[in-house]
Enzyme design. Structure first.
Site, PDB file in Angstrom:
ATOM      1  N   ARG A 173      -3.580   9.858   4.825  1.00 50.47           N
ATOM      2  CA  ARG A 173      -2.435  10.756   4.968  1.00 50.47           C
ATOM      3  C   ARG A 173      -1.602  10.827   3.671  1.00 50.47           C
ATOM      4  O   ARG A 173      -1.015  11.858   3.347  1.00 50.47           O
ATOM      5  CB  ARG A 173      -1.572  10.210   6.112  1.00 50.47           C
ATOM      6  CG  ARG A 173      -0.227  10.820   6.280  1.00 50.47           C
ATOM      7  CD  ARG A 173      -0.236  11.907   7.293  1.00 50.47           C
ATOM      8  NE  ARG A 173       1.091  12.455   7.518  1.00 50.47           N
ATOM      9  CZ  ARG A 173       1.331  13.518   8.248  1.00 50.47           C
ATOM     10  NH1 ARG A 173       0.344  14.161   8.830  1.00 50.47           N
ATOM     11  NH2 ARG A 173       2.535  13.985   8.393  1.00 50.47           N
ATOM     12  N   ASP A 217       5.450   0.406  11.966  1.00 51.04           N
ATOM     13  CA  ASP A 217       4.220  -0.295  11.562  1.00 51.04           C
ATOM     14  C   ASP A 217       4.193  -1.749  12.043  1.00 51.04           C
ATOM     15  O   ASP A 217       3.132  -2.378  12.055  1.00 51.04           O
ATOM     16  CB  ASP A 217       4.039  -0.243  10.042  1.00 51.04           C
ATOM     17  CG  ASP A 217       3.789   1.174   9.562  1.00 51.04           C
ATOM     18  OD1 ASP A 217       3.378   2.019  10.380  1.00 51.04           O
ATOM     19  OD2 ASP A 217       4.013   1.446   8.368  1.00 51.04           O
ATOM     20  N   ARG A 227      -8.208  -0.562   4.988  1.00 51.36           N
ATOM     21  CA  ARG A 227      -7.310   0.421   4.368  1.00 51.36           C
ATOM     22  C   ARG A 227      -5.981  -0.233   3.986  1.00 51.36           C
ATOM     23  O   ARG A 227      -5.307   0.231   3.065  1.00 51.36           O
ATOM     24  CB  ARG A 227      -7.025   1.576   5.335  1.00 51.36           C
ATOM     25  CG  ARG A 227      -8.233   2.439   5.593  1.00 51.36           C
ATOM     26  CD  ARG A 227      -7.880   3.613   6.460  1.00 51.36           C
ATOM     27  NE  ARG A 227      -6.700   4.266   5.912  1.00 51.36           N
ATOM     28  CZ  ARG A 227      -5.870   5.042   6.594  1.00 51.36           C
ATOM     29  NH1 ARG A 227      -6.088   5.266   7.850  1.00 51.36           N
ATOM     30  NH2 ARG A 227      -4.839   5.591   6.007  1.00 51.36           N
ATOM     31  N   CYS A 252      -4.453   7.437   9.922  1.00 55.03           N
ATOM     32  CA  CYS A 252      -4.702   6.742  11.189  1.00 55.03           C
ATOM     33  C   CYS A 252      -4.383   7.643  12.374  1.00 55.03           C
ATOM     34  O   CYS A 252      -3.518   8.507  12.286  1.00 55.03           O
ATOM     35  CB  CYS A 252      -3.831   5.493  11.270  1.00 55.03           C
ATOM     36  SG  CYS A 252      -4.538   4.102  10.417  1.00 55.03           S
ATOM     37  N   ARG A 261       0.021  14.273  14.039  1.00 53.87           N
ATOM     38  CA  ARG A 261       0.665  14.034  12.743  1.00 53.87           C
ATOM     39  C   ARG A 261       0.741  15.357  11.981  1.00 53.87           C
ATOM     40  O   ARG A 261       0.012  15.611  11.026  1.00 53.87           O
ATOM     41  CB  ARG A 261      -0.091  12.962  11.944  1.00 53.87           C
ATOM     42  CG  ARG A 261      -0.006  11.613  12.618  1.00 53.87           C
ATOM     43  CD  ARG A 261      -0.518  10.497  11.782  1.00 53.87           C
ATOM     44  NE  ARG A 261       0.407  10.108  10.729  1.00 53.87           N
ATOM     45  CZ  ARG A 261       0.162   9.134   9.872  1.00 53.87           C
ATOM     46  NH1 ARG A 261      -0.962   8.470   9.935  1.00 53.87           N
ATOM     47  NH2 ARG A 261       1.038   8.836   8.939  1.00 53.87           N
ATOM     48  N   PRO A 262       1.651  16.232  12.425  1.00 48.16           N
ATOM     49  CA  PRO A 262       1.740  17.555  11.799  1.00 48.16           C
ATOM     50  C   PRO A 262       2.316  17.478  10.388  1.00 48.16           C
ATOM     51  O   PRO A 262       2.814  16.429   9.966  1.00 48.16           O
ATOM     52  CB  PRO A 262       2.689  18.312  12.726  1.00 48.16           C
ATOM     53  CG  PRO A 262       3.476  17.273  13.435  1.00 48.16           C
ATOM     54  CD  PRO A 262       2.660  16.029  13.473  1.00 48.16           C
ATOM     55  N   LYS A 312       0.832  -1.214   0.000  1.00 50.03           N
ATOM     56  CA  LYS A 312       0.000   0.000   0.000  1.00 50.03           C
ATOM     57  C   LYS A 312       0.862   1.258   0.000  1.00 50.03           C
ATOM     58  O   LYS A 312       0.632   2.180  -0.792  1.00 50.03           O
ATOM     59  CB  LYS A 312      -0.900  -0.023   1.238  1.00 50.03           C
ATOM     60  CG  LYS A 312      -1.445   1.325   1.669  1.00 50.03           C
ATOM     61  CD  LYS A 312      -2.255   1.230   2.936  1.00 50.03           C
ATOM     62  CE  LYS A 312      -1.512   1.434   4.230  1.00 50.03           C
ATOM     63  NZ  LYS A 312      -1.233   2.814   4.640  1.00 50.03           N
ATOM     64  N   ASN A 313       1.856   1.295   0.889  1.00 46.02           N
ATOM     65  CA  ASN A 313       2.626   2.530   1.053  1.00 46.02           C
ATOM     66  C   ASN A 313       3.596   2.784  -0.098  1.00 46.02           C
ATOM     67  O   ASN A 313       4.201   3.851  -0.168  1.00 46.02           O
ATOM     68  CB  ASN A 313       3.354   2.531   2.396  1.00 46.02           C
ATOM     69  CG  ASN A 313       2.381   2.682   3.557  1.00 46.02           C
ATOM     70  OD1 ASN A 313       1.216   3.023   3.347  1.00 46.02           O
ATOM     71  ND2 ASN A 313       2.840   2.421   4.765  1.00 46.02           N
TER      72      ASN A 313
HETATM   73  N1  EPU Z   1       6.251  14.245  11.141  1.00 40.85           N
HETATM   74  C1  EPU Z   1       6.200  15.533  11.614  1.00 40.85           C
HETATM   75  N2  EPU Z   1       5.994  16.530  10.706  1.00 40.85           N
HETATM   76  C2  EPU Z   1       5.826  16.266   9.383  1.00 40.85           C
HETATM   77  C3  EPU Z   1       5.891  14.944   8.903  1.00 40.85           C
HETATM   78  C4  EPU Z   1       6.100  13.923   9.826  1.00 40.85           C
HETATM   79  O1  EPU Z   1       6.344  15.800  12.801  1.00 40.85           O
HETATM   80  O2  EPU Z   1       5.644  17.219   8.601  1.00 40.85           O
HETATM   81  C5  EPU Z   1       6.476  13.166  12.130  1.00 40.85           C
HETATM   82  C6  EPU Z   1       5.281  12.222  12.213  1.00 40.85           C
HETATM   83  O3  EPU Z   1       4.273  12.745  13.026  1.00 40.85           O
HETATM   84  C7  EPU Z   1       5.918  10.972  12.747  1.00 40.85           C
HETATM   85  C8  EPU Z   1       7.302  10.975  12.077  1.00 40.85           C
HETATM   86  O4  EPU Z   1       7.537  12.331  11.703  1.00 40.85           O
HETATM   87  O5  EPU Z   1       6.054  11.073  14.112  1.00 40.85           O
HETATM   88  C9  EPU Z   1       7.409  10.072  10.867  1.00 40.85           C
HETATM   89  O6  EPU Z   1       6.542  10.489   9.843  1.00 40.85           O
HETATM   90  P1  EPU Z   1       6.774  10.156   8.310  1.00 40.85           P
HETATM   91  O7  EPU Z   1       6.578  11.409   7.544  1.00 40.85           O
HETATM   92  O8  EPU Z   1       8.049   9.394   8.141  1.00 40.85           O
HETATM   93  O9  EPU Z   1       5.564   9.163   8.050  1.00 40.85           O
HETATM   94  P2  EPU Z   1       4.410   9.298   6.971  1.00 40.85           P
HETATM   95  O10 EPU Z   1       4.974   9.575   5.640  1.00 40.85           O
HETATM   96  O11 EPU Z   1       3.324  10.142   7.489  1.00 40.85           O
HETATM   97  C10 EPU Z   1       4.565   6.751   6.353  1.00 40.85           C
HETATM   98  C11 EPU Z   1       3.612   5.591   6.271  1.00 40.85           C
HETATM   99  C12 EPU Z   1       3.193   5.177   7.665  1.00 40.85           C
HETATM  100  C13 EPU Z   1       4.431   4.792   8.448  1.00 40.85           C
HETATM  101  C14 EPU Z   1       5.423   5.963   8.455  1.00 40.85           C
HETATM  102  C15 EPU Z   1       6.748   5.654   9.135  1.00 40.85           C
HETATM  103  C16 EPU Z   1       2.485   5.980   4.190  1.00 40.85           C
HETATM  104  C17 EPU Z   1       1.225   6.308   3.507  1.00 40.85           C
HETATM  105  N3  EPU Z   1       2.438   5.988   5.511  1.00 40.85           N
HETATM  106  O12 EPU Z   1       3.855   7.795   7.002  1.00 40.85           O
HETATM  107  O13 EPU Z   1       2.374   4.022   7.504  1.00 40.85           O
HETATM  108  O14 EPU Z   1       4.085   4.463   9.769  1.00 40.85           O
HETATM  109  O15 EPU Z   1       5.718   6.354   7.098  1.00 40.85           O
HETATM  110  O16 EPU Z   1       7.350   4.559   8.534  1.00 40.85           O
HETATM  111  O17 EPU Z   1       3.491   5.685   3.567  1.00 40.85           O
HETATM  112  C18 EPU Z   1       0.668   2.480   8.022  1.00 40.85           C
HETATM  113  O18 EPU Z   1       0.844   1.956   6.919  1.00 40.85           O
HETATM  114  O19 EPU Z   1      -0.046   1.949   8.921  1.00 40.85           O
HETATM  115  C19 EPU Z   1       1.304   3.768   8.321  1.00 40.85           C
HETATM  116  C20 EPU Z   1       0.908   4.550   9.306  1.00 40.85           C
END
Ligand code: EPU
Length: 433
Positions: A93, A308, A411, A117, A122-123, A23-24
């Site tokens: 997201r 995850d 999802r 989720c 999640r800023p 998915k990701n």
């Molecule tokens: N963060 C910030 N500010 C930002 C962006 C991120 O503070 O502008 C923080 C997040 O709140 C978190 C950390 O940085 O604490 C990591 O966030 P990241 O941006 O790496 O994650 P993401 O891109 O939002 C993706 C996956 C998530 C997975 C994370 C970490 C997708 C669609 N989602 O999220 O997947 O947990 O990377 O590996 O690719 C899931 O599949 O269940 C899932 C949540």
């Protein structure tokens, strides 16, 4: 919002299950198809509600999209600029990747703040900081509005964010300039995205390392083909289930290299696991062996143990830890991702939550490695929901648990009840409203 009730009986698993596409990995690739004025063919796409959301957004951009037999075809030749509304971004997201895609294609993006989720705050500050650092004009009101052109730049990320790395790669792929991303995310999904962007003409060095150099090209019109990598989190789900309540469970069509941290931990616990090119075979787990409690597992960005998988391994730790041999499960990525602990305590687990960590001291009922069934389990997020299914399968055979879920599990897991049924897991799902 739809509510599903999963009815799960204590089971002993054995047999073969196949893993689908990640998915990701698909979500940013779908966003990036907006950059190709021709047609993109994406193979091994799972049938998931998050994928449907991304397809809806492509259609809102006037792309022609079909999704059949695990393949998606996107014709973006007549794409037109649009604002991406809250009703779509609130569902997922990963819709943030359309910010980079719209900017790359149209020189402008307007996107409502994203959902996803509930894993704690999640800023989007790091996305905004990166856009500023690249010299783009950003306005935040009810939406994020960005415009401007990229120039040669070196972007130093303060944290290896997956979403930020993807967004920058996508927008950079449509620019003539060279962007160097330092402290980039190294997840396999990033490598898969880079493969697609390369297929459409971008020049990329260092994908999978913490420094990625990308030089884009003019918007091109090509036939691009990409196969999505196997979903490492789905694979981890079935492997962990096999360890908890299975013998001879074969998890096929996965990439064992992407889940080596999990496999190392499981082997250190004493599990008997064989690995071949694309299969992980759990030969003996908890049903056949006394397993050792790992003292400390900490989730960090790839290549460390992934956040995850943190909720997925929590029920397994509950079954093997004790007061005398506790386990600490820490998460540096999402330090509030512990809502599952309360649900597992309904099944007899003893978990003490701290910010960023959970201390697991086993089960209330001593002398068993089975949870107590519960009819009242609530899934709070995608991986936590899947973890409750694992815990429910690891109850005494003949007992039944219910997991109530507002569509989170769908999802990220295609046909989870059918897949568990194939390996002897008794899981059925009913739409309540
Ligand atoms: N963060 C910030 N500010 C930002 C962006 C991120 O503070 O502008 C923080 C997040 O709140 C978190 C950390 O940085 O604490 C990591 O966030 P990241 O941006 O790496 O994650 P993401 O891109 O939002 C993706 C996956 C998530 C997975 C994370 C970490 C997708 C669609 N989602 O999220 O997947 O947990 O990377 O590996 O690719 C899931 O599949 O269940 C899932 C949540």
């Amino acid at each position: 919002m739809a509510t599903y009730r999963y009815e799960i009986a204590g089971s002993v698993l054995s047999g073969r299950v196949e893993i689908g596409g990640a998915k990701n990995a698909v979500l940013p690739i779908l966003a990036a198809t907006l950059l190709n004025k021709g047609t993109s063919y994406i193979y091994n796409v799972p049938d998931l509600s998050d994928i449907d959301v991304a397809i809806e957004i492509l259609k809102a951009f006037n792309c022609n999209v079909s999704h059949e037999n695990h393949s998606v075809v996107v014709d973006a030749s007549d794409a037109m600029y649009t604002n991406i509304p809250q009703e779509l971004t609130s569902k997922c997201r990963a819709t943030l990747a359309f910010l980079g895609a719209s900017l790359g294609r149209f020189g402008e993006a307007d996107i409502a703040f994203p959902g996803g989720c509930v894993l704690g705050p999640r800023p989007v500050n790091m996305h905004i900081e990166a856009l500023h650092a690249l010299g783009l004009e950003v306005n935040e009101d009810n939406t994020i509005h960005v415009q401007g052109k990229l120039l040669d730049s070196v972007l130093q990320l303060s944290y290896p964010s997956v979403g930020v790395t993807e967004n920058i790669l996508i927008m950079a792929a449509a620019s003539h300039h060279t962007i160097i991303i330092k402290n980039a995310a190294r997840e396999p999904e990033i490598v898969n995205l880079c493969k697609y962007l390369t297929e459409t003409g971008a020049n990329i060095d260092g994908a999978g390392t913490s420094t990625i150099v990308i030089k884009g090209r003019d918007m091109i019109e090509c036939q691009a083909h990409i196969t999505v990598i196997p979903d490492r989190i789905e694979a981890a789900t079935y492997i962990t289930a096999g360890v908890m309540t299975g013998r001879d469970v074969e998890v096929a069509k996965c990439n064992p290299r992407d889940i080596r941290r999990l496999l190392t931990i499981l082997r250190k616990m004493g599990c008997e696991i064989n690995v071949s090119e694309d299969t992980v075979h759990v030969i003996k787990g908890l049903l056949d062996k006394q397993l050792n409690t790992p003292l400390y597992i900490v989730a960090k960005p790839y290549p460390a143990f992934p956040t995850d998988m943190q909720p997925l391994i929590m029920p397994l730790l509950c079954l093997i830890a004790s007061e005398y041999s506790p386990s600490i499960l820490a998460d540096t990525v999402f330090p509030y991702r512990y809502m599952l602990a309360e649900e597992l305590s309904k099944m007899g687990a003893k978990i003490h939550k701290r910010t960023g960590a959970a201390v697991i001291t086993g089960l209330e009922r001593i002398g068993t490695c089975r949870f107590t069934a519960s009819r009242n389990l609530i899934s709070h997020d995608l991986r936590g929901g899947a973890a409750l299914i694992l815990a429910s399968l690891a109850t005494e055979p003949g007992t039944v648990s219910n997991v109530y879920d507002e569509g989170y599990i769908k999802r990220g897991y295609e046909n989870i009840s059918e897949k568990f049924s194939q390996i002897g897991g008794n899981v059925s799902v009913k739409l309540l409203k």
